[in-house]
Design an enzyme around this catalytic site. Structure first.
Site, PDB file in Angstrom:
ATOM      1  N   MET A  62       0.848  -1.201   0.000  1.00 32.30           N
ATOM      2  CA  MET A  62       0.000   0.000   0.000  1.00 32.30           C
ATOM      3  C   MET A  62       0.885   1.254   0.000  1.00 32.30           C
ATOM      4  O   MET A  62       0.470   2.316   0.453  1.00 32.30           O
ATOM      5  CB  MET A  62      -0.939  -0.012   1.212  1.00 32.30           C
ATOM      6  CG  MET A  62      -1.887  -1.206   1.186  1.00 32.30           C
ATOM      7  SD  MET A  62      -3.391  -0.968   2.139  1.00 32.30           S
ATOM      8  CE  MET A  62      -2.724  -0.773   3.775  1.00 32.30           C
ATOM      9  N   ALA A 101       4.099   3.837   0.937  1.00 36.16           N
ATOM     10  CA  ALA A 101       4.843   4.253   2.138  1.00 36.16           C
ATOM     11  C   ALA A 101       5.948   3.217   2.404  1.00 36.16           C
ATOM     12  O   ALA A 101       6.081   2.671   3.503  1.00 36.16           O
ATOM     13  CB  ALA A 101       3.915   4.402   3.344  1.00 36.16           C
ATOM     14  N   GLN A 128      12.227  -0.240   4.621  1.00 34.35           N
ATOM     15  CA  GLN A 128      13.195  -1.332   4.399  1.00 34.35           C
ATOM     16  C   GLN A 128      12.526  -2.705   4.393  1.00 34.35           C
ATOM     17  O   GLN A 128      12.989  -3.627   3.726  1.00 34.35           O
ATOM     18  CB  GLN A 128      14.272  -1.326   5.494  1.00 34.35           C
ATOM     19  CG  GLN A 128      15.284  -0.210   5.346  1.00 34.35           C
ATOM     20  CD  GLN A 128      15.955  -0.203   3.973  1.00 34.35           C
ATOM     21  OE1 GLN A 128      16.286  -1.251   3.424  1.00 34.35           O
ATOM     22  NE2 GLN A 128      16.129   0.970   3.407  1.00 34.35           N
ATOM     23  N   HIS A 160       9.551  -3.484   3.112  1.00 33.48           N
ATOM     24  CA  HIS A 160       9.073  -3.718   1.744  1.00 33.48           C
ATOM     25  C   HIS A 160      10.254  -3.986   0.808  1.00 33.48           C
ATOM     26  O   HIS A 160      10.193  -4.849  -0.061  1.00 33.48           O
ATOM     27  CB  HIS A 160       8.343  -2.484   1.198  1.00 33.48           C
ATOM     28  CG  HIS A 160       7.086  -2.127   1.937  1.00 33.48           C
ATOM     29  ND1 HIS A 160       6.968  -0.980   2.682  1.00 33.48           N
ATOM     30  CD2 HIS A 160       5.898  -2.757   2.014  1.00 33.48           C
ATOM     31  CE1 HIS A 160       5.756  -0.919   3.190  1.00 33.48           C
ATOM     32  NE2 HIS A 160       5.083  -1.986   2.806  1.00 33.48           N
ATOM     33  N   GLY A 220       5.471 -10.033   3.982  1.00 34.43           N
ATOM     34  CA  GLY A 220       6.283 -10.017   5.189  1.00 34.43           C
ATOM     35  C   GLY A 220       5.635 -10.822   6.314  1.00 34.43           C
ATOM     36  O   GLY A 220       4.412 -10.830   6.460  1.00 34.43           O
ATOM     37  N   LYS A 254       5.845  -9.898   9.192  1.00 32.94           N
ATOM     38  CA  LYS A 254       5.365  -8.861  10.125  1.00 32.94           C
ATOM     39  C   LYS A 254       3.845  -8.946  10.271  1.00 32.94           C
ATOM     40  O   LYS A 254       3.294  -8.826  11.358  1.00 32.94           O
ATOM     41  CB  LYS A 254       5.816  -7.501   9.596  1.00 32.94           C
ATOM     42  CG  LYS A 254       4.973  -6.319   9.972  1.00 32.94           C
ATOM     43  CD  LYS A 254       5.376  -5.780  11.302  1.00 32.94           C
ATOM     44  CE  LYS A 254       4.649  -4.544  11.749  1.00 32.94           C
ATOM     45  NZ  LYS A 254       3.456  -4.164  11.112  1.00 32.94           N
ATOM     46  N   GLN A 304      -2.001 -12.153   8.162  1.00 27.85           N
ATOM     47  CA  GLN A 304      -2.256 -11.882   6.735  1.00 27.85           C
ATOM     48  C   GLN A 304      -1.542 -12.911   5.861  1.00 27.85           C
ATOM     49  O   GLN A 304      -2.108 -13.397   4.863  1.00 27.85           O
ATOM     50  CB  GLN A 304      -1.779 -10.466   6.404  1.00 27.85           C
ATOM     51  CG  GLN A 304      -1.741 -10.164   4.926  1.00 27.85           C
ATOM     52  CD  GLN A 304      -1.441  -8.701   4.649  1.00 27.85           C
ATOM     53  OE1 GLN A 304      -2.314  -7.875   4.740  1.00 27.85           O
ATOM     54  NE2 GLN A 304      -0.203  -8.373   4.296  1.00 27.85           N
ATOM     55  N   MET A 307       9.509  -2.704  11.443  1.00 23.18           N
ATOM     56  CA  MET A 307       9.250  -1.632  10.466  1.00 23.18           C
ATOM     57  C   MET A 307       7.821  -1.728   9.972  1.00 23.18           C
ATOM     58  O   MET A 307       7.299  -2.810   9.700  1.00 23.18           O
ATOM     59  CB  MET A 307      10.220  -1.738   9.317  1.00 23.18           C
ATOM     60  CG  MET A 307      11.603  -1.355   9.761  1.00 23.18           C
ATOM     61  SD  MET A 307      12.643  -0.955   8.354  1.00 23.18           S
ATOM     62  CE  MET A 307      14.199  -0.772   9.202  1.00 23.18           C
TER      63      MET A 307
HETATM   64  O1  PAF Z   1       0.186  -5.628   3.746  1.00 19.81           O
HETATM   65  C1  PAF Z   1      -0.318  -4.738   3.026  1.00 19.81           C
HETATM   66  O2  PAF Z   1       0.289  -3.705   2.769  1.00 19.81           O
HETATM   67  C2  PAF Z   1      -1.716  -4.936   2.484  1.00 19.81           C
HETATM   68  O3  PAF Z   1      -2.529  -5.578   3.402  1.00 19.81           O
HETATM   69  C3  PAF Z   1      -1.745  -5.645   1.116  1.00 19.81           C
HETATM   70  C4  PAF Z   1      -1.234  -7.074   1.231  1.00 19.81           C
HETATM   71  C5  PAF Z   1      -0.911  -4.881   0.110  1.00 19.81           C
HETATM   72  C6  PAF Z   1      -3.184  -5.719   0.597  1.00 19.81           C
HETATM   73  O4  PAF Z   1      -3.729  -4.446   0.418  1.00 19.81           O
END
Ligand code: PAF
Length: 281
Positions: free
Chosen positions: A32, A34, A37, A39, A149, A151, A155, A186
Site C-alpha cells: 500500500m 509508504a 526497508q 518492503h 512479510g 510482520k 495476513q 518496520m
Molecule cells: O500488507 C499490506 O500492505 C496490504 O494488506 C496488502 C497485502 C498490500 C493488501 O492491500
C-alpha cells in the site's frame, strides 16, 4: 532512473503476457506504498527469485474498518518510486479505485476461521478486504510468486490459504520481519508516531521477547501475560488488544510452546495501532 509506473490493467496484462511467453518467471510484491526497508527486503527477495518483478501500490479502502485510518494512511508515491529505482524492478503497478473496484463490483473473498481471531476479531471486515484485493492482484498480475512479510503474520496465513483454496497458481513466499535497531518492527504506521511516542514503541517488542524467553523456560502463561501487558502499558501504550501464543499453522491458541508457536500482539500507542509477532523457541 525511476521504476516505470503502470496504471492500467491492460498495460499490465500486455507486459506480463510478453514476459511469460518468453518463459520468464514473474514475482509480485503487493503493497500500500509508504515503502520502508521491510518492503524493500521483499523486493530484493523477489529480484533474487524471479526474472521479472512487479510492485503493486494500492491503498485498499476495503481493508480499513475505520475511515479516518484510511484518510490518514501515508501517501508517498513519488518517494516510493525513488526508493524502488535502485532495484531495477520491471513495473510499479498503481491502479486507481475504479480499476480495482469498477462500478457494480459485488464480490467478496472471505477466508473462514483464520480471520475470526487476533486482528480479525478487532478489525471487522479487514481480512475480507485484504483477501478480496489480494485475490485480484494475484489474478491481475498472473505472477508465479508473491512476496509478503511475516510482520503481518496472520495476513500471510490468510493469503496462503486463499491461493490454495481458490487454486490460484501462485507460490506465496513469506519473508522475515525487518526491524529498526531498537527492535521496533518496520511499518508504514511508524510514520504516524510522534517523536516522543517513537521512543516508547520498542517496548512492545522488548516485552514480547522477554515473555517468549520465559515461556520457553516453562513459565506460566497467565503470569507472563500479565507481566508483559504491565510492561507495555508502563511504557505509554494505552491498550494491548491482544498478546497471544498461537500455533504457527492454524493460529489456534496455545498455553505453552509445545509445537511451532508464535507470540502475536497488537497494541495502541498515542492513537496508532502497532502489531508485532515473534517465533517462540
Ligand atoms: O500488507 C499490506 O500492505 C496490504 O494488506 C496488502 C497485502 C498490500 C493488501 O492491500
Amino acid at each position: 532512473m525511476s521504476a516505470p509506473i503502470i496504471r492500467s490493467l491492460s498495460e499490465l496484462r500486455t507486459l506480463v503476457t510478453g514476459w511469460k511467453s518468453s518463459g520468464e518467471t514473474v514475482g509480485v510484491v503487493p503493497t500500500m506504498g509508504a515503502l520502508h526497508q521491510g518492503h524493500l527486503s521483499l523486493v530484493q527477495a523477489a529480484k533474487e527469485g524471479c526474472d521479472r518483478v512487479i510492485i503493486t501500490i494500492f491503498i485498499n479502502p476495503k481493508q480499513f474498518n475505520n475511515p479516518e485510518d484510511y484518510e490518514n494512511y501515508p501517501r508517498t508515491e513519488n518517494d516510493d518510486a525513488r526508493k524502488l529505482a535502485p532495484f531495477g524492478v520491471d513495473a510499479v503497478y498503481v491502479p486507481d479505485g475504479p480499476t480495482m473496484y469498477p462500478e457494480g463490483f459485488a464480490t467478496n473473498v472471505s477466508v473462514g476461521g483464520l480471520t475470526d481471531l487476533l486482528c480479525g476479531a478487532h478489525r471487522p471486515g479487514h481480512f475480507d478486504g485484504v483477501a478480496t484485493v489480494v485475490s485480484k492482484l494475484f489474478l491481475q498480475s498472473q505472477a508465479n510468486r508473491a512476496y509478503f512479510g511475516e510482520k503481518d503474520f496472520q495476513q500471510l496465513q490468510v493469503v496462503t490459504r486463499l491461493a490454495r483454496d481458490l487454486d490460484i497458481p501462485i507460490e506465496v513466499v513469506g519473508c522475515p520481519t525487518i526491524r529498526e535497531e531498537d527492535g521496533l518492527a518496520m511499518s508504514s504506521r511508524n510514520l504516524l508516531l510522534s517523536d516522543r511516542a517513537r521512543t516508547w514503541a520498542p517496548e512492545l517488542n522488548a516485552a514480547m521477547e522477554e515473555m517468549a524467553d520465559e515461556l520457553v523456560m516453562g513459565g506460566n502463561i497467565a503470569d507472563l501475560h500479565a507481566k508483559a501487558v504491565a510492561r507495555i502499558e508502563r511504557a505509554g501504550f494505552t491498550e494491548v488488544e491482544y498478546l497471544d501464543l498461537r500455533a504457527c499453522d492454524t493460529l489456534e491458541e496455545l498455553t505453552a510452546p509445545t509445537r511451532p508457536a508464535r507470540l502475536l500482539a497488537a497494541a495502541w500507542l498515542a492513537g496508532v495501532r502497532l502489531i508485532d509477532n515473534i517465533a517462540v523457541g
